[in-house]
Design a protein around this motif. Structure first.
Motif, short mmCIF file in Angstrom:
data_model
loop_
_atom_site.label_atom_id
_atom_site.label_comp_id
_atom_site.label_asym_id
_atom_site.label_seq_id
_atom_site.Cartn_x
_atom_site.Cartn_y
_atom_site.Cartn_z
N THR A 187 -21.28 79.26 -6.37
CA THR A 187 -22.49 79.70 -5.40
C THR A 187 -22.96 79.01 -4.24
N VAL A 188 -23.72 79.35 -3.30
CA VAL A 188 -24.00 79.03 -1.95
C VAL A 188 -24.84 77.74 -2.32
N GLY A 189 -25.81 78.10 -3.12
CA GLY A 189 -26.78 76.98 -3.57
C GLY A 189 -25.96 75.56 -4.23
N GLY A 190 -25.18 76.05 -5.01
CA GLY A 190 -24.36 75.14 -5.46
C GLY A 190 -23.45 74.13 -4.47
N SER A 191 -22.77 74.84 -3.66
CA SER A 191 -22.01 74.28 -2.72
C SER A 191 -22.87 73.32 -1.85
N LEU A 192 -23.90 73.85 -1.58
CA LEU A 192 -24.68 73.10 -0.68
C LEU A 192 -25.43 71.76 -1.38
N ALA A 193 -25.46 71.87 -2.61
CA ALA A 193 -26.32 70.85 -3.25
C ALA A 193 -25.42 69.77 -3.48
N VAL A 194 -24.13 69.94 -3.70
CA VAL A 194 -23.01 69.04 -4.01
C VAL A 194 -22.65 68.55 -2.53
N ASN A 195 -22.96 69.28 -1.24
CA ASN A 195 -22.15 69.11 0.03
C ASN A 195 -20.79 69.09 -0.02
N CYS A 196 -20.37 70.16 -0.51
CA CYS A 196 -18.85 70.39 -0.97
C CYS A 196 -17.93 70.20 0.51
N HIS A 197 -16.79 69.73 0.10
CA HIS A 197 -15.69 69.90 1.17
C HIS A 197 -14.79 70.81 1.16
N GLY A 198 -13.94 71.34 1.91
CA GLY A 198 -13.09 72.41 1.97
C GLY A 198 -11.72 71.94 2.39
N TRP A 199 -10.62 72.91 2.32
CA TRP A 199 -9.50 72.56 2.84
C TRP A 199 -9.10 72.67 4.33
N GLN A 200 -10.26 73.08 5.35
CA GLN A 200 -10.23 73.24 6.52
C GLN A 200 -10.04 71.91 7.26
N GLN A 201 -8.90 72.02 7.89
CA GLN A 201 -8.47 70.57 8.51
C GLN A 201 -9.30 70.18 9.56
N GLY A 202 -9.48 68.90 9.22
CA GLY A 202 -10.47 67.93 10.45
C GLY A 202 -11.99 68.43 10.36
N LEU A 203 -12.36 69.28 9.38
CA LEU A 203 -13.89 69.63 9.28
C LEU A 203 -14.55 68.74 8.33
N PRO A 204 -15.86 68.29 8.66
CA PRO A 204 -16.82 67.71 7.51
C PRO A 204 -17.21 68.72 6.42
N PRO A 205 -17.75 68.02 5.56
CA PRO A 205 -18.21 68.97 4.42
C PRO A 205 -19.11 69.96 4.95
N ILE A 206 -19.49 71.08 4.03
CA ILE A 206 -20.30 72.42 4.22
C ILE A 206 -21.72 71.93 5.02
N ALA A 207 -22.22 70.73 4.83
CA ALA A 207 -23.40 70.67 5.71
C ALA A 207 -23.29 70.65 6.98
N SER A 208 -22.34 70.43 7.56
CA SER A 208 -22.01 70.52 8.99
C SER A 208 -22.26 72.00 9.78
#
Length: 177
Positions: free
Chosen positions: A50-71
């Motif tokens: 979920t969005v809330g879970g992803s934000l709670a952990v500040n997940c990262h993805g496979w997107q090249q060169g990007l910081p975690p979701i908080a950005s």
């Protein structure tokens, strides 16, 4: 805290954002964005979170060169331990709470809604390059040296039959749809 009833999704094409309830799962959001020609800027590799879970952990993805979701977060609606509902932004409203909630595992407040940046949807094609752990970094840098890389991830074998013997660099490049 079960936020799954908070599953609303609103897309603002002009602002290039998606506003979603904390309980909205990525497998609901991604197809809606695709219909509008957009994609999530950063998210976990699995779409069942979920969005809330992803934000709670500040997940990262496979997107090249990007910081975690908080950005990618423009604003958050948060319920604090005292029951206050706060709208938080990076630079203005409740900015200290904003910084603490992202990656705060719910300790500083519960996210109930978030507005996130989105990007244009592109078609990606994957290519896997096999290597060995000792040449992994060199292979990764070679395979990700150009601007066509949209996502990338790597794996080193943890299989009992080949433990730490093999590795792969997986690169997804943008191509015409």
């Amino acid at each position: 805290v079960d936020t799954t009833p908070l599953a609303h999704v609103r897309i603002d094409a002009a602002a290039r954002t998606v506003t979603a309830g904390a309980g909205a799962a990525w497998h609901t959001i991604v197809p809606r964005l695709q219909r509008e020609g957009f994609a999530v800027k950063v998210m976990q590799s699995n779409d069942d979170f979920t969005v809330g879970g992803s934000l709670a952990v500040n997940c990262h993805g496979w997107q090249q060169g990007l910081p975690p979701i908080a950005s990618t977060v423009r604003s958050l609606r948060v319920v604090t331990a005292s029951g206050e509902v706060a709208v938080c932004t990076r630079d203005n409203e409740h900015r200290e709470l904003f910084r603490h909630v992202l990656g705060g595992y719910g300790l500083f407040g519960i996210v109930t809604e978030a507005t996130l940046d989105v990007v244009d949807d592109v078609y990606l094609v994957a290519k896997r390059t096999m290597t060995r752990p000792e040449t992994y970094l060199e292979t990764f840098l070679e395979q990700t040296a150009d601007d066509s890389v949209g996502m990338t991830y790597g794996r080193i074998s943890v299989s009992p039959q080949s433990f730490l013997e093999g590795a792969s660099v997986n690169v997804l490049r943008a191509v015409p749809a």
